[in-house]
Write a protein that holds these residues in place. Structure first.
Motif: not given
Length: 367
Positions: A129-140, A192-195, A146-152
């Motif tokens: 189940r954890i391995v199958s969630l890897e795509s979720r982690n990449v999306i997060i 996973l979530t600190s970013p 993407l949010a950080e990209s607003r800042d140069p």
């Protein structure tokens, strides 16, 4: 571009053990459950198979001649593999000792010898189940970038942040005070979530977020709202999916990573252990990275100066326990900082399309 999740349900599990009898018993149990397996009789053979094949779950004996299971795990974590490898150590050694050294090597779970087939099946189900969630982690992580990209001035801030946070959490896992709170799953979740800690900056106006210099007091009050924007954004996701513990974790980090141990932080002025532990961990990681990164209005502080500031903030800005954890792993902190240096990270990025530029590698985490 459409990204298709890779099917991991039929990916073979790699069994590693120098004892042929134990290896055969493990293989028979898993094959009886319909689980495809591969086998290796030592750590070196296993490492070669992991690097060359599509192996996502490893069940390895701890004690083996040559390369031990824990050393195999450490070597796997050091290599830039294409996907996450879930690592379970099989051992008859003292569990407390294993938990500390195994977590430091990057192990995800432990199974005691002699193993119980039903327990093993449940743990492997969790691993899958954890391995199958890897795509979720990449999306997060992509959303955070993407949010950080607003800042140069972001650089490799998120990459360093999650490594620092994981390292501090791993240390707390070895402390009796946190034994019932911080486990392998906690360590994975904070990585996973600190970013997402600054995801609320998407709601800050450009004239404040992108100002090339220090903020006025009025502008800083606006900047402080990013914690609440992040909280409310992630809390809305929690309301839609209340069973997703990682969303609650991310929400708490976004809201509390600027709180201070003495109650002088924001947005709520929480004090001491009122502040979620995940927020207290990320606070230390965030400030250290901000101090050691250049900005338009300051040079990067040396590691020594940053350490002095963090030590001085123990008991006022920071949780003293986490400051102690930081200094127990000072060498690893420096290694992460050097390995994920902005210049090195950007030097390894693929060539951009004509007309597309990469912002200078600096960070705005202290805002």
């Amino acid at each position: 571009m459409i990204i298709h999740d890779r099917d991991t349900t039929q990916a073979p599990i790699l069994l590693v053990d120098d004892d042929p009898a134990c290896l055969g018993m493990l293989r028979d149990v898993l094959e009886a459950l319909g689980i495809p397996v591969l086998t290796a009789s030592d750590g070196n053979e296993a490492l070669e198979m992991i690097c060359q094949g599509d192996i996502r779950i490893v069940l390895s004996d701890w004690q083996m001649p040559g390369m031990s299971g824990v050393e195999l795990c450490r070597r796997v974590r050091q290599r830039p593999l294409s996907g996450y490898v879930y690592f379970i150590l099989l051992t008859s050694l003292d569990r407390k000792h294993n938990l500390v050294s195994g977590l430091r090597a990057g192990a995800d779970d432990f199974v005691n010898k002699p193993f119980d087939p039903e327990e093993l099946q449940i743990r492997l189900r969790t691993a899958n189940r954890i391995v199958s969630l890897e795509s979720r982690n990449v999306i997060i992580f992509a959303l955070a970038k993407l949010a950080e990209s607003r800042d140069p001035e972001t650089g490799a801030h998120l990459e360093r942040m999650r490594e620092y946070s994981r390292l501090l959490a791993e240390d707390l896992a070895s402390q009796p005070k946190y034994a019932d709170i911080v486990d392998a799953d906690y360590v994975r979740t904070i990585y996973l979530t600190s970013p997402l800690h600054d995801i609320g900056k998407v709601g800050i106006p450009d004239h404040v977020l992108l100002k090339p210099g220090r903020l006025t007091s009025e502008e800083f009050e606006i900047m402080k709202q990013h914690t609440l924007v992040g909280f409310h954004t992630l809390d809305a996701a929690v309301q839609e999916q209340p069973e997703a513990a990682y969303l609650r974790f991310a929400r708490d980090i976004a809201a509390s990573h600027h709180e201070k141990w003495d109650g002088s932080g924001y947005p709520y002025g929480l004090k001491g252990e009122e502040i979620p532990l995940c927020g207290r961990i990320v606070a230390v990681a965030d400030v250290y990275d901000a101090l050691t990164t250049a900005r338009v209005y300051k040079e990067a502080f040396s590691h020594e100066k940053a350490c002095a500031i963090i030590r001085e903030g123990s008991g006022s800005h920071f949780d003293p326990d986490i400051v102690e954890a930081f200094f127990r792993h000072e060498e690893e902190i420096v290694n992460i900082n050097q390995r994920l240096n902005d210049a090195l990270v950007y030097a390894n990025l693929p060539e951009m399309a004509p007309g597309v530029s990469i912002p200078a590698g600096t960070c705005t985490a202290a805002n």
